[in-house]
Structure formats: structure tokens, C-alpha cells
Design a protein around this motif. Structure first.
Motif, PDB file in Angstrom:
ATOM      1  N   GLU A 235     -94.777  21.136  19.740  1.00  0.00           N
ATOM      2  CA  GLU A 235     -94.578  22.637  19.943  1.00  0.00           C
ATOM      3  C   GLU A 235     -93.324  23.259  19.050  1.00  0.00           C
ATOM      4  O   GLU A 235     -92.307  22.715  19.332  1.00  0.00           O
ATOM      5  CB  GLU A 235     -94.695  23.254  21.500  1.00  0.00           C
ATOM      6  CG  GLU A 235     -94.844  24.556  21.529  1.00  0.00           C
ATOM      7  CD  GLU A 235     -94.894  25.186  22.880  1.00  0.00           C
ATOM      8  OE1 GLU A 235     -95.356  26.210  23.227  1.00  0.00           O
ATOM      9  OE2 GLU A 235     -94.201  24.317  23.879  1.00  0.00           O
ATOM     10  N   LYS A 236     -93.784  24.320  18.328  1.00  0.00           N
ATOM     11  CA  LYS A 236     -92.721  24.854  17.640  1.00  0.00           C
ATOM     12  C   LYS A 236     -92.297  24.057  16.415  1.00  0.00           C
ATOM     13  O   LYS A 236     -91.475  24.739  15.577  1.00  0.00           O
ATOM     14  CB  LYS A 236     -91.380  25.504  18.527  1.00  0.00           C
ATOM     15  CG  LYS A 236     -91.813  26.212  19.616  1.00  0.00           C
ATOM     16  CD  LYS A 236     -90.711  26.893  20.151  1.00  0.00           C
ATOM     17  CE  LYS A 236     -90.903  27.705  21.536  1.00  0.00           C
ATOM     18  NZ  LYS A 236     -89.724  28.092  22.181  1.00  0.00           N
ATOM     19  N   HIS A 237     -92.819  22.810  15.997  1.00  0.00           N
ATOM     20  CA  HIS A 237     -92.603  22.277  15.042  1.00  0.00           C
ATOM     21  C   HIS A 237     -93.371  22.809  13.714  1.00  0.00           C
ATOM     22  O   HIS A 237     -94.567  23.196  13.964  1.00  0.00           O
ATOM     23  CB  HIS A 237     -92.812  20.907  15.094  1.00  0.00           C
ATOM     24  CG  HIS A 237     -91.952  19.992  16.024  1.00  0.00           C
ATOM     25  ND1 HIS A 237     -91.559  18.706  15.828  1.00  0.00           N
ATOM     26  CD2 HIS A 237     -91.028  20.632  17.116  1.00  0.00           C
ATOM     27  CE1 HIS A 237     -90.478  18.383  16.621  1.00  0.00           C
ATOM     28  NE2 HIS A 237     -90.424  19.219  17.290  1.00  0.00           N
ATOM     29  N   GLN A 238     -92.706  22.936  12.636  1.00  0.00           N
ATOM     30  CA  GLN A 238     -93.553  23.302  11.368  1.00  0.00           C
ATOM     31  C   GLN A 238     -94.475  21.939  11.175  1.00  0.00           C
ATOM     32  O   GLN A 238     -94.198  20.748  11.039  1.00  0.00           O
ATOM     33  CB  GLN A 238     -92.779  23.570  10.271  1.00  0.00           C
ATOM     34  CG  GLN A 238     -93.707  24.101   9.076  1.00  0.00           C
ATOM     35  CD  GLN A 238     -92.608  24.610   8.016  1.00  0.00           C
ATOM     36  OE1 GLN A 238     -91.903  23.435   7.164  1.00  0.00           O
ATOM     37  NE2 GLN A 238     -92.184  25.561   7.659  1.00  0.00           N
ATOM     38  N   ILE A 239     -95.873  22.276  10.556  1.00  0.00           N
ATOM     39  CA  ILE A 239     -96.640  21.315  10.264  1.00  0.00           C
ATOM     40  C   ILE A 239     -96.229  20.720   9.006  1.00  0.00           C
ATOM     41  O   ILE A 239     -95.466  21.458   8.131  1.00  0.00           O
ATOM     42  CB  ILE A 239     -97.985  21.826   9.949  1.00  0.00           C
ATOM     43  CG1 ILE A 239     -98.111  22.993   8.977  1.00  0.00           C
ATOM     44  CG2 ILE A 239     -98.688  22.538  11.364  1.00  0.00           C
ATOM     45  CD1 ILE A 239     -99.676  23.648   8.542  1.00  0.00           C
ATOM     46  N   LEU A 240     -96.877  19.822   8.724  1.00  0.00           N
ATOM     47  CA  LEU A 240     -96.679  18.907   7.055  1.00  0.00           C
ATOM     48  C   LEU A 240     -97.211  19.884   6.268  1.00  0.00           C
ATOM     49  O   LEU A 240     -98.530  19.871   6.030  1.00  0.00           O
ATOM     50  CB  LEU A 240     -96.941  17.670   7.345  1.00  0.00           C
ATOM     51  CG  LEU A 240     -96.340  16.700   8.316  1.00  0.00           C
ATOM     52  CD1 LEU A 240     -97.077  15.365   8.345  1.00  0.00           C
ATOM     53  CD2 LEU A 240     -94.881  16.424   7.827  1.00  0.00           C
ATOM     54  N   LEU A 241     -96.668  20.496   5.299  1.00  0.00           N
ATOM     55  CA  LEU A 241     -97.285  21.459   4.379  1.00  0.00           C
ATOM     56  C   LEU A 241     -97.887  20.829   3.318  1.00  0.00           C
ATOM     57  O   LEU A 241     -97.537  19.589   2.891  1.00  0.00           O
ATOM     58  CB  LEU A 241     -96.218  22.367   3.912  1.00  0.00           C
ATOM     59  CG  LEU A 241     -95.543  23.223   4.891  1.00  0.00           C
ATOM     60  CD1 LEU A 241     -94.560  24.279   4.267  1.00  0.00           C
ATOM     61  CD2 LEU A 241     -96.624  24.075   5.576  1.00  0.00           C
ATOM     62  N   PRO A 242     -98.896  21.425   2.674  1.00  0.00           N
ATOM     63  CA  PRO A 242     -99.828  20.418   1.601  1.00  0.00           C
ATOM     64  C   PRO A 242     -98.949  20.874   0.328  1.00  0.00           C
ATOM     65  O   PRO A 242     -98.324  21.637   0.025  1.00  0.00           O
ATOM     66  CB  PRO A 242    -101.186  21.285   1.555  1.00  0.00           C
ATOM     67  CG  PRO A 242    -100.865  22.803   2.322  1.00  0.00           C
ATOM     68  CD  PRO A 242     -99.558  22.309   2.926  1.00  0.00           C
ATOM     69  N   ASP A 243     -99.328  20.112  -0.564  1.00  0.00           N
ATOM     70  CA  ASP A 243     -98.712  20.012  -1.807  1.00  0.00           C
ATOM     71  C   ASP A 243     -99.543  21.299  -2.829  1.00  0.00           C
ATOM     72  O   ASP A 243     -98.862  21.925  -3.808  1.00  0.00           O
ATOM     73  CB  ASP A 243     -98.597  18.852  -2.799  1.00  0.00           C
ATOM     74  CG  ASP A 243     -99.836  18.379  -3.333  1.00  0.00           C
ATOM     75  OD1 ASP A 243    -101.018  19.032  -3.122  1.00  0.00           O
ATOM     76  OD2 ASP A 243     -99.776  17.397  -3.908  1.00  0.00           O
ATOM     77  N   LYS A 244    -100.420  21.813  -2.469  1.00  0.00           N
ATOM     78  CA  LYS A 244    -100.863  23.060  -3.128  1.00  0.00           C
ATOM     79  C   LYS A 244    -102.020  23.589  -1.788  1.00  0.00           C
ATOM     80  O   LYS A 244    -102.296  22.851  -0.835  1.00  0.00           O
ATOM     81  CB  LYS A 244    -101.884  22.793  -4.309  1.00  0.00           C
ATOM     82  CG  LYS A 244    -102.888  21.848  -4.408  1.00  0.00           C
ATOM     83  CD  LYS A 244    -103.358  21.803  -5.698  1.00  0.00           C
ATOM     84  CE  LYS A 244    -104.596  20.969  -5.730  1.00  0.00           C
ATOM     85  NZ  LYS A 244    -104.380  19.463  -5.824  1.00  0.00           N
TER      86      LYS A 244
END
Length: 262
Positions: A235-244
Motif C-alpha cells: 500500500e502507497k508504494h509506487q508501481i514499477l513503471l514501464p519503459d513506455k
């Protein structure tokens, strides 16, 4: 292998195939020794380096990469710009046209190239069959584009096992626009099966800063303490973002307002 086209200008069909592969390839893997790029190069009669360069040129027109200051080639042609703008809001048509072109170059029937789509041979030729094939091709494109953008890892847990991952729609498929939303990679998250189900049912969502939000309705759900601690630890952690293909803010807003159970 097709005739050698070194020095010959790229045409519309070739550019469509390069754009389709760009969408399905992690940005960091757009290089000449990528097997998928090598395979397309052989099909087109071009060098792997030329195909990789064309994909980099197409990336130049991606506004979301520009916002993130991701470096791409700055020498895209007018044709590159035209193809990007034509299909950036019609992903289903991009994926379908690309597969039709690929089948033609390989001298194969499109249905022969589609794996795990059921028995299409029994469906009579006509508009319905064409629409069914388009849907199946679009679904495959969506999954490949989403999973590859996230490096084939769950954006919550980092789990990296494609067999256990799902390309989840942020705005549900059944209420998404067929042309602009259903197969739009920015309408997707790469999730493991448990988080996919929880997201689909509105027990978790992400906010506009891509942080995980868990519904209060899960607090009193019976589960062992280890599972509960594990689930709530995100909870409240940012997701792992995609490279695009960052998750679209409009899609997130829809999920927050309509799907999420507060």
C-alpha cells in the motif's frame, strides 16, 4: 529472405511492421541483435541495424517518451510521423494490418499464424470471421505490448514469470472504445494473477502518482497473518513503471471513480 533493400526508402507497409514491433519491444531492447528485430529484418530484406534504427525513429514521435526525457532518434521521416499519428489511437487496426502484412510476406494464411485462438477453420468466411480475427490479434498485441513494456514483470511485486502474468485492463475491456482503448497499451498494467483479480474487482487501484491504493473492504477479510502482511505491505508504494506506455491518467481516473470499492 526478401531482396536486399539497402539504400532503398522505407515504404508504408514496412513502416507499419516496424511500428508494430516497436510497440511490442521493450525500449531498452531496440537493438540490432534482438532476435525479433533480426527476424523482421530477414523478412523485409533489410539489415537488423536498419530495422532497429527505424524503430528508434518512430520512438521520436512518442510524446510520452518525450515527457520523460527518454532519448530517441531525432531523424524520423514524414512517413514515420504519418504512420505514428495514424495508428497511435487505433491500436487494433495497427496490430491487424501488421499481421496481415506479415502473413502476406511469409506466404501464409493469417489464421495459420495465430496460436491458441480456438478453431477458426469452422467459422465461415465473412465479416464476422474478420472481426473475430481482428479481436484475437488485438488481444495478443495488447498482452505482448503491456508485458514487454513492463519487462515481463509484475508492476506490484516484480514477479518475472510470463506464465503467471496478466495484461490487465485499467478501464475494463467491455466498456472501452474498440478503436482507441481496448488494445491501447496505456490502458494496461502487468500484474500477477492475484493482484489482477483484486484490481479487476476494485479491491485495489492506483492513484495519479502510480501509487497502490487498497480498499478498506479488504481489512476484515479472513486470511492468515503472513498473507495479510504481504498484501498490505504494498500500500502507497509506487508501481514499477514501464519503459513506455505509461498508464493513462484518464484510464486511472475511470478505475478510481467507477471500479474501485472505497
Amino acid at each position: 529472405m526478401a531482396e536486399n533493400k539497402t539504400g532503398v526508402k522505407w515504404n508504408r507497409d514496412e513502416t507499419i511492421l516496424a511500428f508494430d514491433l516497436y510497440c511490442r519491444t521493450p525500449f531498452g531492447k531496440i537493438r540490432y541483435n534482438n532476435p525479433d528485430i533480426t527476424e523482421l529484418a530477414q523478412l523485409l530484406g533489410r539489415t537488423p541495424g536498419a530495422v532497429a534504427l527505424k524503430m528508434q525513429n518512430l520512438a521520436h514521435f512518442d510524446p510520452k517518451l518525450r515527457k520523460r526525457n527518454v532519448t530517441a532518434m531525432a531523424h524520423g521521416s514524414k512517413l514515420d510521423s504519418k504512420i505514428f499519428n495514424e495508428f497511435c489511437n487505433d491500436w487494433n487496426e495497427l496490430s491487424y494490418q501488421a499481421q496481415v502484412l506479415r502473413a502476406k510476406l511469409q506466404g501464409r494464411d493469417l489464421t495459420e499464424m495465430m496460436e491458441n485462438v480456438g478453431d477458426l477453420d469452422s467459422v465461415p468466411a465473412g465479416l464476422y470471421k474478420e472481426q473475430l480475427i481482428k479481436t484475437r490479434v488485438g488481444q495478443h498485441f495488447f498482452r505482448m505490448a503491456v508485458l514487454n513494456s513492463y519487462g515481463n514483470r509484475c508492476c506490484v511485486t516484480g514477479l518475472k514469470k510470463p506464465e503467471l502474468l496478466i495484461a490487465s485492463h485499467i478501464k475494463p475491456w467491455n466498456v472501452s472504445d474498440e478503436r482507441t482503448e481496448r488494445t491501447n497499451p496505456s490502458n494496461g498494467l502487468c500484474l500477477n494473477s492475484l493482484h489482477d483479480r483484486a484490481f479487476d474487482k476494485g479491491f485495489i487501484t492506483i492513484d495519479q502518482q502510480y501509487r497502490i491504493v487498497i480498499s478498506e473492504r479488504l481489512k476484515d477479510v479472513p486470511m492468515d497473518s503472513k498473507t495479510k502482511d504481504w498484501f498490505w505491505s504494498y500500500e502507497k508504494h509506487q508501481i514499477l513503471l514501464p519503459d513506455k506506455f505509461l498508464p493513462g491518467k484518464d484510464f486511472i481516473e475511470y478505475h478510481n471513480d467507477v471500479v474501485f470499492q472505497r
